[in-house]
Design an enzyme around this catalytic site. Structure first.
Site, mmCIF file in Angstrom:
data_model
loop_
_atom_site.group_PDB
_atom_site.id
_atom_site.type_symbol
_atom_site.label_atom_id
_atom_site.label_comp_id
_atom_site.label_asym_id
_atom_site.label_seq_id
_atom_site.Cartn_x
_atom_site.Cartn_y
_atom_site.Cartn_z
ATOM 1 N N ASP A 104 -1.463 4.694 16.207
ATOM 2 C CA ASP A 104 -1.424 6.201 16.128
ATOM 3 C C ASP A 104 -2.652 6.869 16.970
ATOM 4 O O ASP A 104 -3.598 6.165 17.166
ATOM 5 C CB ASP A 104 -1.736 6.891 14.671
ATOM 6 C CG ASP A 104 -1.072 8.272 14.521
ATOM 7 O OD1 ASP A 104 -0.017 8.329 13.853
ATOM 8 O OD2 ASP A 104 -1.654 8.883 14.937
ATOM 9 N N TRP B 109 3.402 3.993 5.825
ATOM 10 C CA TRP B 109 4.154 3.162 6.026
ATOM 11 C C TRP B 109 3.582 1.590 6.175
ATOM 12 O O TRP B 109 4.209 0.791 5.970
ATOM 13 C CB TRP B 109 5.079 3.894 7.228
ATOM 14 C CG TRP B 109 5.916 4.812 7.001
ATOM 15 C CD1 TRP B 109 6.192 5.689 5.976
ATOM 16 C CD2 TRP B 109 7.368 4.931 7.691
ATOM 17 N NE1 TRP B 109 6.991 6.456 6.023
ATOM 18 C CE2 TRP B 109 7.851 5.750 7.126
ATOM 19 C CE3 TRP B 109 7.458 4.415 8.927
ATOM 20 C CZ2 TRP B 109 9.346 6.380 7.726
ATOM 21 C CZ3 TRP B 109 8.970 4.863 9.649
ATOM 22 C CH2 TRP B 109 9.444 5.919 8.865
ATOM 23 N N LYS C 51 12.183 9.051 13.002
ATOM 24 C CA LYS C 51 12.263 10.069 12.380
ATOM 25 C C LYS C 51 12.473 11.194 13.689
ATOM 26 O O LYS C 51 12.058 11.291 14.611
ATOM 27 C CB LYS C 51 11.086 10.515 11.637
ATOM 28 C CG LYS C 51 11.210 11.947 11.111
ATOM 29 C CD LYS C 51 10.093 12.304 10.237
ATOM 30 C CE LYS C 51 8.444 12.396 11.092
ATOM 31 N NZ LYS C 51 7.738 12.903 10.031
ATOM 32 N N PRO D 56 -1.322 8.459 8.137
ATOM 33 C CA PRO D 56 -2.625 7.815 7.573
ATOM 34 C C PRO D 56 -2.616 6.338 7.174
ATOM 35 O O PRO D 56 -3.457 5.798 6.623
ATOM 36 C CB PRO D 56 -2.834 8.733 6.310
ATOM 37 C CG PRO D 56 -1.699 9.175 5.818
ATOM 38 C CD PRO D 56 -0.729 9.342 6.924
ATOM 39 N N ASP E 272 7.366 7.220 12.757
ATOM 40 C CA ASP E 272 7.192 8.445 11.733
ATOM 41 C C ASP E 272 6.509 9.231 12.570
ATOM 42 O O ASP E 272 5.994 10.084 12.079
ATOM 43 C CB ASP E 272 6.559 8.057 10.570
ATOM 44 C CG ASP E 272 6.721 8.795 9.437
ATOM 45 O OD1 ASP E 272 7.859 9.740 9.493
ATOM 46 O OD2 ASP E 272 5.953 9.238 8.813
ATOM 47 N N ASP F 66 -2.463 5.910 22.107
ATOM 48 C CA ASP F 66 -1.218 6.777 22.523
ATOM 49 C C ASP F 66 0.006 5.782 23.000
ATOM 50 O O ASP F 66 -0.344 5.006 23.974
ATOM 51 C CB ASP F 66 -1.708 7.726 23.813
ATOM 52 C CG ASP F 66 -0.498 8.698 24.095
ATOM 53 O OD1 ASP F 66 0.662 8.442 23.581
ATOM 54 O OD2 ASP F 66 -0.744 9.504 25.085
#
Length: 256
Positions: free
Chosen positions: A125, A99, A208, A96, A168, A142
């Site tokens: 995102d 970061w 991540k 959201p 992330d 994307d």
């Protein structure tokens, strides 16, 4: 005997206020759905209790971060010094926006302090999310799509490359650990390929993953392109989570 037991259970439920009067077959599909629903409710209750007692969730509200994940990036940067004013950074899987909030504060402080060098933060995102002042937001985008990658490259035309790509990104959990591990590693490789195309020599890549059998393979692949690679797990990453971060530094560049 089994039918009799089912009958009395059904009668008891019909007489209970607020409970469905649909028959429940102890060995049938209805019972299976009932058990799955019970597990989901238990899982939701456990998640809520964990959120209520999580100090990072409370701290995020105080510091006005959109979620607790901000502290993972803050911890990593405090320890490894990967961010600085004036850097150009791409944030993959940004929703959201926590970061991105950290990146703006640490890399683009010129919006609040003109004496500091201005960085460029591009956040994307596949989900929609609210703007963050000081960052370019590419929502509903994307990273695997060429048009998204082209949009990022267009925003970078005024720079000599990316100083850091951070990811992330995570897939929606399937409930199958091995499948989830493979899916998040695939996303990390997508971010890595983008990083290799856009990073300047000396750049940084942070991603991540959920730990598993493919981690060592990805570490080896990162070492082909980066001078230093290490696994990091900040304290704000829950101890019972398989979540770890791969930090790759000193991008070597791509040989022609």
């Amino acid at each position: 005997m089994q039918k009799l037991g089912t009958y009395y259970l059904d009668v008891a439920l019909r007489g209970s206020r607020g409970i469905s009067t649909s028959p429940i077959r102890m060995n049938g599909k209805s019972n299976s759905l009932f058990l799955k629903s019970t597990r989901r409710k238990k899982s939701s209750h456990e998640w809520l209790q964990r959120q209520l007692h999580d100090p990072y969730v409370k701290w995020a509200r105080v510091e006005q971060y959109r979620c607790r994940s901000a502290f993972k990036l803050l911890e990593i940067d405090d320890k490894h010094k990967i961010l600085s004013p004036g850097m150009n950074v791409v944030d993959c899987g940004a929703a959201p926006g926590s970061w991105t909030q950290v990146l703006v504060k640490r890399c683009n402080p010129a919006i609040n302090d003109p004496s500091q060098p201005a960085g460029s933060i591009i956040s994307l995102d596949i989900q929609d999310f609210l703007p963050v002042e000081g960052a370019h937001i590419l929502a509903k985008s994307d990273i695997t799509a060429k048009e998204t990658q082209d949009a990022v490259l267009n925003l970078l035309q005024s720079t000599d490359g990316v100083d850091a790509v951070v990811s992330d990104m995570a897939p929606s959990p399937s409930g199958f650990q091995e499948m989830d591990h493979e899916n998040i590693v695939k996303l990390s490789y997508t971010a890595l390929r983008f990083s290799l195309k856009t990073s300047k020599v000396g750049g940084t890549f942070l991603t991540k993953i959920w730990d598993g059998r493919l981690r060592l393979k990805m570490e080896e692949d990162l070492k082909r392109y980066y001078g230093r690679v290490q696994v990091v797990k900040p304290k704000s990453s829950r101890s019972d989570s398989a979540e770890v971060f791969l930090l790759a530094r000193d991008f070597k560049g791509l040989k022609a």
